[in-house]
Design a protein around this motif. Structure first.
Motif, short mmCIF file in Angstrom:
data_model
loop_
_atom_site.label_atom_id
_atom_site.label_comp_id
_atom_site.label_asym_id
_atom_site.label_seq_id
_atom_site.Cartn_x
_atom_site.Cartn_y
_atom_site.Cartn_z
N LEU A 180 0.83 -1.20 0.00
CA LEU A 180 0.00 0.00 0.00
C LEU A 180 0.87 1.26 0.00
O LEU A 180 0.60 2.21 -0.74
CB LEU A 180 -0.95 0.01 1.20
CG LEU A 180 -1.85 1.23 1.32
CD1 LEU A 180 -2.74 1.39 0.10
CD2 LEU A 180 -2.68 1.14 2.59
N ASP A 181 1.93 1.26 0.80
CA ASP A 181 2.84 2.41 0.84
C ASP A 181 3.46 2.66 -0.54
O ASP A 181 3.57 3.81 -0.98
CB ASP A 181 3.93 2.20 1.88
CG ASP A 181 3.40 2.20 3.32
OD1 ASP A 181 2.25 2.66 3.54
OD2 ASP A 181 4.13 1.72 4.21
N LEU A 182 3.87 1.57 -1.21
CA LEU A 182 4.44 1.73 -2.55
C LEU A 182 3.40 2.25 -3.54
O LEU A 182 3.70 3.11 -4.37
CB LEU A 182 5.01 0.40 -3.05
CG LEU A 182 6.37 0.01 -2.50
CD1 LEU A 182 6.76 -1.40 -2.98
CD2 LEU A 182 7.43 1.02 -2.92
N ARG A 183 2.19 1.73 -3.46
CA ARG A 183 1.13 2.19 -4.37
C ARG A 183 0.86 3.68 -4.17
O ARG A 183 0.67 4.43 -5.14
CB ARG A 183 -0.15 1.37 -4.19
CG ARG A 183 0.00 -0.06 -4.71
CD ARG A 183 -1.26 -0.88 -4.54
NE ARG A 183 -2.40 -0.34 -5.26
CZ ARG A 183 -2.68 -0.58 -6.55
NH1 ARG A 183 -1.89 -1.35 -7.26
NH2 ARG A 183 -3.76 -0.07 -7.11
N TYR A 200 1.50 6.51 -6.89
CA TYR A 200 0.35 7.35 -7.24
C TYR A 200 0.80 8.80 -7.30
O TYR A 200 0.45 9.55 -8.22
CB TYR A 200 -0.79 7.16 -6.23
CG TYR A 200 -1.84 8.23 -6.33
CD1 TYR A 200 -2.78 8.21 -7.36
CD2 TYR A 200 -1.90 9.27 -5.41
CE1 TYR A 200 -3.74 9.20 -7.47
CE2 TYR A 200 -2.86 10.26 -5.51
CZ TYR A 200 -3.77 10.23 -6.53
OH TYR A 200 -4.71 11.21 -6.64
N GLY A 201 1.60 9.22 -6.33
CA GLY A 201 2.13 10.58 -6.32
C GLY A 201 3.01 10.86 -7.53
O GLY A 201 2.93 11.94 -8.13
N ILE A 202 3.82 9.88 -7.90
CA ILE A 202 4.69 10.05 -9.07
C ILE A 202 3.85 10.11 -10.34
O ILE A 202 4.07 10.97 -11.21
CB ILE A 202 5.73 8.93 -9.13
CG1 ILE A 202 6.68 9.03 -7.93
CG2 ILE A 202 6.52 8.98 -10.43
CD1 ILE A 202 7.61 7.84 -7.75
N TYR A 203 2.88 9.21 -10.48
CA TYR A 203 2.00 9.24 -11.66
C TYR A 203 1.25 10.57 -11.75
O TYR A 203 1.02 11.09 -12.84
CB TYR A 203 0.97 8.10 -11.61
CG TYR A 203 1.52 6.71 -11.87
CD1 TYR A 203 2.55 6.48 -12.77
CD2 TYR A 203 0.97 5.61 -11.22
CE1 TYR A 203 3.03 5.20 -13.00
CE2 TYR A 203 1.44 4.32 -11.46
CZ TYR A 203 2.47 4.13 -12.35
OH TYR A 203 2.94 2.87 -12.58
N SER A 204 0.88 11.13 -10.60
CA SER A 204 0.13 12.40 -10.58
C SER A 204 0.94 13.55 -11.16
O SER A 204 0.36 14.56 -11.58
CB SER A 204 -0.29 12.75 -9.15
OG SER A 204 -1.21 11.79 -8.67
N GLU A 205 2.24 13.41 -11.23
CA GLU A 205 3.09 14.45 -11.80
C GLU A 205 2.96 14.56 -13.31
O GLU A 205 3.18 15.63 -13.87
CB GLU A 205 4.56 14.20 -11.44
CG GLU A 205 4.86 14.31 -9.96
CD GLU A 205 6.28 13.86 -9.62
OE1 GLU A 205 7.08 13.59 -10.55
OE2 GLU A 205 6.58 13.79 -8.40
#
Length: 146
Positions: A102-105, A109-114
């Motif tokens: 979950l922590d990795l996801r 998610y934060g990286i994809y949001s960029e």
């Protein structure tokens, strides 16, 4: 002596023939790194990403997969022969492993949001789930045929 030479010739001929046949019919399996890259490319193509976004997505997706693999296999499911203490520890190990995933996801998610919109991220997760379901069904069918 002629008989031994003739037998040796046949053994060499059959070995060579069998090796050639098995090389032609055996499918080479992809490594998990190659499979992750194929999955990422499929998702990028399905979503019609431009070249720059596609390359960034592929690199990020593959890194995410490497981070997941680094966690190791999922801890074993508790079974009825375990003591209460062993069962408790097995459950705690599974919770800890799930939390790491979950922590990795959340991190990715934060990286994809960029570089992706929220709808694109949702679509990435949908396509990834579809592929995992398809691979899971494909693997089960192969095991049933053995």
């Amino acid at each position: 002596m002629k008989g031994i030479i003739r037998l040796l010739f046949w053994v060499v001929a059959l070995t060579t023939f069998c090796g050639t046949v098995s090389a032609q019919t055996g499918k080479q399996r992809l490594t998990r790194e190659q499979l992750a890259e194929v999955q990422a490319k499929h998702i990028a193509k399905e979503m019609a990403m431009d070249d720059a976004t596609s390359q960034r997505f592929i690199d990020t997706f593959c890194q995410f997969q490497r981070d997941i693999w680094a966690l190791g296999p999922r801890p074993k499911q508790p079974h009825s022969q375990m003591t209460d203490e062993e069962t408790e520890q097995a459950l705690k190990n599974r919770f800890a492993h799930s939390q790491k995933i979950l922590d990795l996801r959340q991190k990715y998610y934060g990286i994809y949001s960029e570089f992706l919109t929220q709808k694109q991220i949702r679509r990435v997760y949908e396509l990834e789930r579809q592929m995992m379901d398809r691979l899971s069904k494909h693997g089960k069918g192969k095991r049933a045929n053995r």
